[in-house]
Design a protein around this motif. Structure first.
Motif, short mmCIF file in Angstrom:
data_model
loop_
_atom_site.label_atom_id
_atom_site.label_comp_id
_atom_site.label_asym_id
_atom_site.label_seq_id
_atom_site.Cartn_x
_atom_site.Cartn_y
_atom_site.Cartn_z
N SER A 142 0.83 -1.19 0.00
CA SER A 142 0.00 0.00 0.00
C SER A 142 0.87 1.25 0.00
N PRO A 143 0.37 2.34 -0.56
CA PRO A 143 1.14 3.59 -0.54
C PRO A 143 1.48 4.03 0.87
N GLU A 144 0.58 3.74 1.83
CA GLU A 144 0.84 4.11 3.22
C GLU A 144 2.02 3.33 3.79
N THR A 145 2.08 2.05 3.46
CA THR A 145 3.20 1.23 3.93
C THR A 145 4.51 1.72 3.33
N ALA A 146 4.49 2.04 2.04
CA ALA A 146 5.69 2.54 1.38
C ALA A 146 6.14 3.87 2.01
N GLN A 147 5.18 4.75 2.25
CA GLN A 147 5.51 6.05 2.84
C GLN A 147 6.10 5.88 4.24
N GLU A 148 5.57 4.94 4.98
CA GLU A 148 6.04 4.71 6.35
C GLU A 148 7.47 4.19 6.38
N ASN A 149 7.82 3.37 5.41
CA ASN A 149 9.13 2.70 5.44
C ASN A 149 10.20 3.42 4.63
N ILE A 150 9.83 3.99 3.49
CA ILE A 150 10.84 4.63 2.64
C ILE A 150 10.38 6.01 2.18
N GLY A 151 9.56 6.65 2.98
CA GLY A 151 9.03 7.96 2.60
C GLY A 151 10.10 8.98 2.29
N ALA A 152 11.23 8.93 3.02
CA ALA A 152 12.30 9.89 2.81
C ALA A 152 12.99 9.72 1.46
N ARG A 164 19.46 3.71 5.14
CA ARG A 164 19.28 3.29 6.53
C ARG A 164 18.85 1.83 6.59
N GLY A 165 19.09 1.23 7.75
CA GLY A 165 18.81 -0.19 7.93
C GLY A 165 17.36 -0.54 7.68
N GLU A 166 16.42 0.29 8.20
CA GLU A 166 15.00 -0.02 8.02
C GLU A 166 14.57 0.13 6.55
N GLU A 167 15.21 1.04 5.84
CA GLU A 167 14.92 1.19 4.42
C GLU A 167 15.39 -0.01 3.63
N LEU A 168 16.59 -0.48 3.96
CA LEU A 168 17.13 -1.66 3.28
C LEU A 168 16.29 -2.90 3.59
N SER A 169 15.84 -3.02 4.82
CA SER A 169 15.01 -4.17 5.20
C SER A 169 13.72 -4.19 4.41
N GLY A 173 14.59 -7.08 2.21
CA GLY A 173 14.29 -8.16 3.14
C GLY A 173 15.52 -8.74 3.82
N LYS A 174 15.66 -10.07 3.76
CA LYS A 174 16.72 -10.78 4.48
C LYS A 174 18.13 -10.44 3.99
N HIS A 175 18.24 -9.81 2.83
CA HIS A 175 19.56 -9.48 2.30
C HIS A 175 20.09 -8.13 2.82
N ALA A 176 19.29 -7.44 3.60
CA ALA A 176 19.62 -6.07 4.01
C ALA A 176 20.99 -5.97 4.69
#
Length: 237
Positions: A142-152, A164-169, A173-176
């Motif tokens: 969802s666009p909301e999920t995308a904005q929450e995780n990689i909005g910047a 950032r780590g959360e963006e890579l995750s 995923g597991k390759h972050a």
């Protein structure tokens, strides 16, 4: 206090600036006075005095080496660009032959990693309603999920560098934990949106200063190919 070297010396001899100006205005002077040229000596970094001719030869050799280095760099860049162009062409032709969005996604990610140097991971993510994709393996959030995780990172243009780590995750995923640097390019097929993310284990590979011409070109193909492969709309609205 400034000393004007243009004034004659007390002994009546011309100043250094006058000699230099004369030689510049008469570049053939030493051709007619080779005996003087052979007698001239210059201080060398090693402490030894060398003749003007030896020093000129040394300077020419250094400049020649510098020019060779620059030429080799240009040739290497040209060869690298030619390889990237050929592989991009092969990838685009393969994308055009895809019959389903899942097939396109698999071709895209597999060939980016296999055919392009220093690309170790690739991920295509579309923004929309995941429930409308049915059993499709294409990743849709969802666009909301995308904005929450990689909005910047969603700036409407390519982003390259260390993420950032959360963006890579979210993106890989597991390759972050194995990623050093990454590039993220917006995908806008029709009314939908998404991102194509590629990554390298090398922290220095993707930099903010690097160009994204070839990956932008591939994304343009995605923007025109994906809509006809999708079974239903996947826009954020």
């Amino acid at each position: 206090m400034r000393v004007d070297n243009a004034k004659p010396n007390k002994d009546g001899l011309p100043s250094e600036s006058e000699v230099a100006r004369y030689l510049r205005n008469h570049p053939g002077f030493f051709l007619n006075n080779e005996d003087i040229l052979a007698e001239l000596k210059l201080a060398h970094a090693s402490g030894k005095a060398v003749s003007l001719l030896e020093r000129q030869v040394e300077l020419l050799r250094e400049r020649n080496m510098d020019m060779r280095t620059r030429l080799n760099n240009l040739l290497e860049n040209a060869q690298n660009n030619d390889v990237i162009f050929q592989r991009s062409r092969e990838l685009i032709l393969a994308l055009l032959e895809a019959r389903r969005p899942e097939e396109l996604n698999n071709i895209l990610c597999r060939r980016l990693v296999a055919d392009f140097e220093k690309i170790d991971y690739a991920s295509l993510i579309l923004f929309g309603d995941p429930s409308r994709m049915g059993s499709s393996q294409l990743r849709v959030v969802s666009p909301e999920t995308a904005q929450e995780n990689i909005g910047a990172l969603l700036r409407g243009k390519a982003v390259c560098g260390v993420l950032r780590g959360e963006e890579l995750s979210f993106l890989f995923g597991k390759h972050a934990d194995h990623i050093g640097s990454a590039a993220l390019v917006p995908v806008c097929p029709g009314t939908g949106q998404g991102v194509l993310a590629i990554a390298s284990k090398d922290p220095q590979h993707f930099k903010s200063s690097m160009g994204t011409l070839f990956i932008d070109f591939i994304v343009e193909v995605l923007n025109r190919t994906l809509p006809r492969l999708m079974k239903g709309p996947y826009s954020a609205g």
